[in-house]
Design a protein around this motif. Structure first.
Motif, short mmCIF file in Angstrom:
data_model
loop_
_atom_site.label_atom_id
_atom_site.label_comp_id
_atom_site.label_asym_id
_atom_site.label_seq_id
_atom_site.Cartn_x
_atom_site.Cartn_y
_atom_site.Cartn_z
N ILE A 68 16.16 -1.47 13.49
CA ILE A 68 15.06 -1.16 12.59
C ILE A 68 14.85 0.01 12.06
CG2 ILE A 68 12.52 -1.42 12.79
CD1 ILE A 68 12.55 -3.57 14.81
N ARG A 69 14.56 0.20 10.69
CA ARG A 69 14.30 1.56 10.31
C ARG A 69 13.14 1.41 9.53
NH1 ARG A 69 19.91 1.47 9.94
NH2 ARG A 69 20.86 3.57 9.91
N VAL A 70 12.31 2.33 9.84
CA VAL A 70 11.09 2.82 9.24
C VAL A 70 10.98 4.22 8.73
CG1 VAL A 70 9.98 1.20 10.84
CG2 VAL A 70 9.89 3.63 11.39
N GLU A 71 10.08 4.71 7.86
CA GLU A 71 9.92 5.91 7.32
C GLU A 71 8.82 6.75 8.16
OE1 GLU A 71 9.67 7.52 2.83
OE2 GLU A 71 8.13 6.34 3.21
N GLN A 72 9.10 8.01 8.14
CA GLN A 72 8.28 9.08 8.79
C GLN A 72 6.89 8.96 7.98
OE1 GLN A 72 9.60 12.92 7.84
NE2 GLN A 72 8.49 13.93 9.22
N GLY A 73 5.97 8.76 9.12
CA GLY A 73 4.54 8.80 8.45
C GLY A 73 3.69 7.34 8.11
N ASP A 74 4.93 6.37 7.78
CA ASP A 74 4.46 4.93 7.30
C ASP A 74 3.63 4.62 8.65
OD1 ASP A 74 5.38 5.35 5.04
OD2 ASP A 74 6.97 3.85 5.41
N LYS A 75 2.53 3.57 8.25
CA LYS A 75 1.95 2.87 9.48
C LYS A 75 2.70 1.66 9.81
CE LYS A 75 -2.68 4.60 8.17
NZ LYS A 75 -4.22 4.23 7.85
N ILE A 76 3.19 1.26 10.83
CA ILE A 76 3.95 0.32 11.19
C ILE A 76 3.17 -0.66 12.10
CG2 ILE A 76 6.58 -0.36 12.04
CD1 ILE A 76 6.34 1.46 9.60
N TYR A 77 3.39 -1.88 11.95
CA TYR A 77 2.78 -2.77 12.73
C TYR A 77 3.93 -3.76 13.36
CZ TYR A 77 -1.60 -1.13 10.89
OH TYR A 77 -2.58 -0.34 10.55
N ILE A 78 4.35 -3.79 14.48
CA ILE A 78 5.28 -4.67 15.20
C ILE A 78 4.68 -5.54 15.96
CG2 ILE A 78 7.57 -4.63 16.39
CD1 ILE A 78 7.98 -1.68 15.71
N THR A 79 4.65 -6.89 15.78
CA THR A 79 4.18 -8.23 16.56
C THR A 79 5.38 -8.84 17.15
OG1 THR A 79 2.55 -8.12 14.75
CG2 THR A 79 2.95 -10.11 16.20
N LEU A 80 5.30 -9.08 18.36
CA LEU A 80 6.15 -9.82 19.14
C LEU A 80 5.43 -11.13 19.21
CD1 LEU A 80 8.57 -10.66 21.00
CD2 LEU A 80 7.57 -9.53 22.93
N GLU A 81 6.04 -12.30 18.61
CA GLU A 81 5.60 -13.39 18.89
C GLU A 81 6.29 -14.15 19.91
OE1 GLU A 81 5.15 -15.27 15.16
OE2 GLU A 81 3.54 -14.19 14.23
N ASP B 53 0.87 -1.23 0.06
CA ASP B 53 0.06 -0.07 -0.07
C ASP B 53 0.76 1.34 -0.01
OD1 ASP B 53 -3.12 -0.91 0.58
OD2 ASP B 53 -1.67 -2.08 1.70
N ASP B 54 1.05 1.79 -1.18
CA ASP B 54 1.65 3.00 -1.44
C ASP B 54 0.44 4.21 -1.34
OD1 ASP B 54 3.25 5.45 -1.92
OD2 ASP B 54 3.41 4.71 -4.22
N LEU B 55 0.23 4.53 0.17
CA LEU B 55 -0.90 5.58 0.53
C LEU B 55 -0.46 6.96 0.17
CD1 LEU B 55 -1.27 3.94 4.23
CD2 LEU B 55 -2.57 3.49 2.00
N ASP B 56 0.81 7.25 0.10
CA ASP B 56 0.71 8.58 -0.47
C ASP B 56 1.28 8.74 -1.87
OD1 ASP B 56 3.35 7.44 -0.14
OD2 ASP B 56 3.94 8.84 1.57
N HIS B 57 1.38 7.69 -2.54
CA HIS B 57 1.65 7.75 -3.86
C HIS B 57 3.05 8.34 -4.33
CE1 HIS B 57 -2.55 6.48 -4.32
NE2 HIS B 57 -3.09 7.61 -3.72
N ASP B 58 4.08 8.05 -3.44
CA ASP B 58 5.50 8.31 -3.82
C ASP B 58 6.27 7.40 -4.12
OD1 ASP B 58 5.72 7.07 -1.25
OD2 ASP B 58 6.81 8.77 -0.35
N GLY B 59 5.94 6.20 -4.54
CA GLY B 59 6.68 5.11 -5.13
C GLY B 59 7.40 4.21 -3.92
N ASP B 60 6.77 4.09 -2.78
CA ASP B 60 7.29 3.12 -1.80
C ASP B 60 6.20 2.79 -1.12
OD1 ASP B 60 7.28 4.97 0.54
OD2 ASP B 60 8.60 6.13 -0.64
N PRO B 61 6.28 1.89 -0.28
CA PRO B 61 5.17 0.82 0.38
C PRO B 61 5.03 1.66 1.83
CG PRO B 61 7.20 -0.38 0.34
CD PRO B 61 7.44 0.64 -0.55
#
Length: 552
Positions: free
Chosen positions: A189-202, A114-122
């Motif tokens: 761990i690297r993530v992008e500002q504004g992305d929706k991140i879900y981190i699951t601890l199993e 899901d490229d929600l902001d249509h800038d070429g990355d998920p």
């Protein structure tokens, strides 16, 4: 002579003889004579000596493009698996099965969509983590399982977060060594500002844990109204899982760590760096940097300003705490020993590591490798119990951010020692321009913690978190520093860190500085001691006879 006078004479003689006996008694140690004892040379067998570089995967070092992902060259002895990096960039759901099978990632370890902001990355990133035990006790025998050496012959018990993996935890059926995905430190761990991140601890571990996102912008509750701060009151128990949800608005170098029995679990290794990168178009991030160190696929923002990027993760280990998981495998006993019997206020730091290794293993994968006239970004995190005073020989770097907050230009201090408190993060700009300030020129420049204990391994030096800022033409074909052969012979040896070998046991000065042999015993003194002891015993017998005769 009357018996009582005879006894008095014998008593006085016994006192004199005992005093003489004490004077001539042989000692465990004695001063050498004019001729010193011979030197005992090292007798290490080949099983104690490590190759400085195994050179298992030379094909991983060059710059390359895999599935459209560009990877920078990694000249170090042990470069990261390029297929791990590609999977970390594109997601385990977006790479080919051929690429995924070159890794130990599970198919749902990291998914992107899901490229929600249509800038070429998920923009929707789902990460799954597990807790892994390294160098723990095996229920099948008197040996450790999932072994991981931090230095020659040194295997402290550790816990780490790791991406969800598939297959065996070991390298193969005939090995006790953990596979390369399961290592210290916990991955960056690297993530992008504004992305929706879900981190699951199993939680497949035997004790409860959490993930606390330290300094990372996150709501207190997730969308399901459940805990999102990872505190001890909402622990994830064995066999359970929990998802933490963020959409970070602020960029910077942050942390993540366990907040259950925090003092113990943190020191066991359940901590890592969490970096929020600036939102940029077509910004495919290297979500996991396994083992920290060089970032072979930097973000779009970093590429605009810097030639290279490195993550430096400092941590320490108390061998008493670490040994708890090596002496029992019953969770009840481990919980008791760790939570009640072990006292953190009486703890020590015995091992000091940079990116999961202590010197000399830091030379395999924790060096900074540079060319002249480069600008290098360093993310430095202190995840040990004590402060770090980072000193880079031959260079002065500039502080650009503290605890994830960019510093204005007027507060960007340039210096050669950086004081970093526990849990603090410092971003540095390192320049290799030979101007007498930023750099003194090419070389093999050591960088290390200037707190004296930081460069030791259980008291032995050189050790600890020492590493090298190496200019490329000073490296050999295996990515190891040149002009260090004699040192390698010394420190890539289990006996050295087991304290069975003299510090300077080889080389031209071994005869002068090796282990001293035994002094030849003083045989005359030993004979005199025996005669005096015999005389004393005889006098005691004579006294007894006199007393008996008098009484009869």
């Amino acid at each position: 002579m009357k018996p009582k006078y005879a006894l008095l004479c014998i008593l006085l003689l016994l006192v004199a003889l005992i005093a003489a006996l004490i004077k001539v008694a042989p000692q465990l140690q004695q001063a050498a004579d004019i001729i010193p004892p011979a030197t005992i040379y090292s007798r290490s067998d080949n099983s104690s000596i490590n190759k400085p570089c195994s050179n298992d995967h030379p094909e991983w070092r060059p710059a390359q493009v895999i599935e459209g992902v560009t990877l920078d060259a990694a000249p170090s002895c042990e470069p990261d698996n390029p297929y791990d990096i590609v999977t970390s960039v594109k997601g385990s759901n977006n790479v080919s099965m051929g690429t995924l099978m070159q890794t130990n990632f599970a198919q749902d370890a990291i998914t992107m969509s899901d490229d929600l902001d249509h800038d070429g990355d998920p923009d929707i990133i789902r990460i799954k983590l597990e807790v892994v035990e390294l160098n723990g006790s095996s229920p099948d025998g008197e040996f450790l399982i999932n072994t991981y050496d931090i230095a020659p012959g040194i295997q402290p018990g550790l816990w780490v977060y790791a991406p969800k993996s598939r297959g065996m935890a070991l390298k193969n059926f005939n090995s006790l060594v953990a596979n390369p995905l399961l290592r210290a430190p916990s991955p960056v761990i690297r993530v992008e500002q504004g992305d929706k991140i879900y981190i699951t601890l199993e939680n497949t571990h035997y004790l409860p844990h959490t993930i606390h996102l330290h300094g990372v912008d996150h709501p207190w509750l997730n969308d399901e109204g459940q805990d999102n701060d990872g505190m001890e009151t909402h622990a994830v128990f064995p066999g359970k899982s929990h998802t933490y949800q963020i959409q970070p608005r602020h960029t910077g170098t942050m942390l993540y760590h366990c907040h259950v029995q925090t003092a113990q679990h943190f020191m066991m290794g359940l901590n890592g760096m969490f970096i929020v990168e600036e939102n940029q178009p077509n910004n495919w991030l290297q979500t996991f940097n396994i083992g920290a160190g060089q970032v072979r696929h930097p973000s779009a923002a970093v590429k605009k300003t810097y030639n290279q990027e490195y993550d430096l993760h400092y941590q320490s280990v108390d061998k008493k705490l670490a040994s708890i998981i090596q002496t029992a495998n019953d969770p009840r006993l481990i919980a008791q020993h760790m939570a009640r019997d072990y006292n953190m206020t009486e703890s020590f730091e015995n091992y000091f590591m940079l990116n999961g290794h202590s010197f000399p293993y830091t030379l395999r994968d924790a060096m900074i490798i540079a060319d002249e006239n480069e600008t290098i970004k360093l993310h430095v995190a202190n995840l040990q119990r004590s402060a770090v005073a980072l000193h880079i020989h031959g260079h002065k770097a500039t502080i650009t951010a503290l605890d994830g907050v960019d510093q204005p230009e007027g507060r960007q201090i340039t210096r050669d020692v950086f004081d970093i408190a526990p849990a603090q993060r410092t971003d540095l700009r390192l320049q290799t321009t030979d101007d007498g300030l930023q750099s003194y020129g090419p070389g093999l420049w050591m960088f290390h913690d200037h707190v004296p204990t930081g460069t030791t391994t259980d008291g032995m030096e050189p050790g600890g978190n020492m590493a090298i800022l190496a200019y490329k033409h000073y490296l050999d074909d295996l990515g190891m520093p040149k002009m260090h052969d004699e040192l390698f012979d010394q420190v890539f040896n289990k006996d050295y860190y087991a304290k069975k070998q003299a510090v300077w046991a080889s080389g031209d000065f071994a005869a002068l500085l090796g282990d001293a042999g035994l002094v030849a015993p003083n045989y005359g003194r030993i004979i005199l001691f025996g005669l005096l002891a015999g005389l004393i015993i005889a006098l005691f017998i004579l006294s007894a006879l006199i007393v008996r005769r008098k009484s009869s």
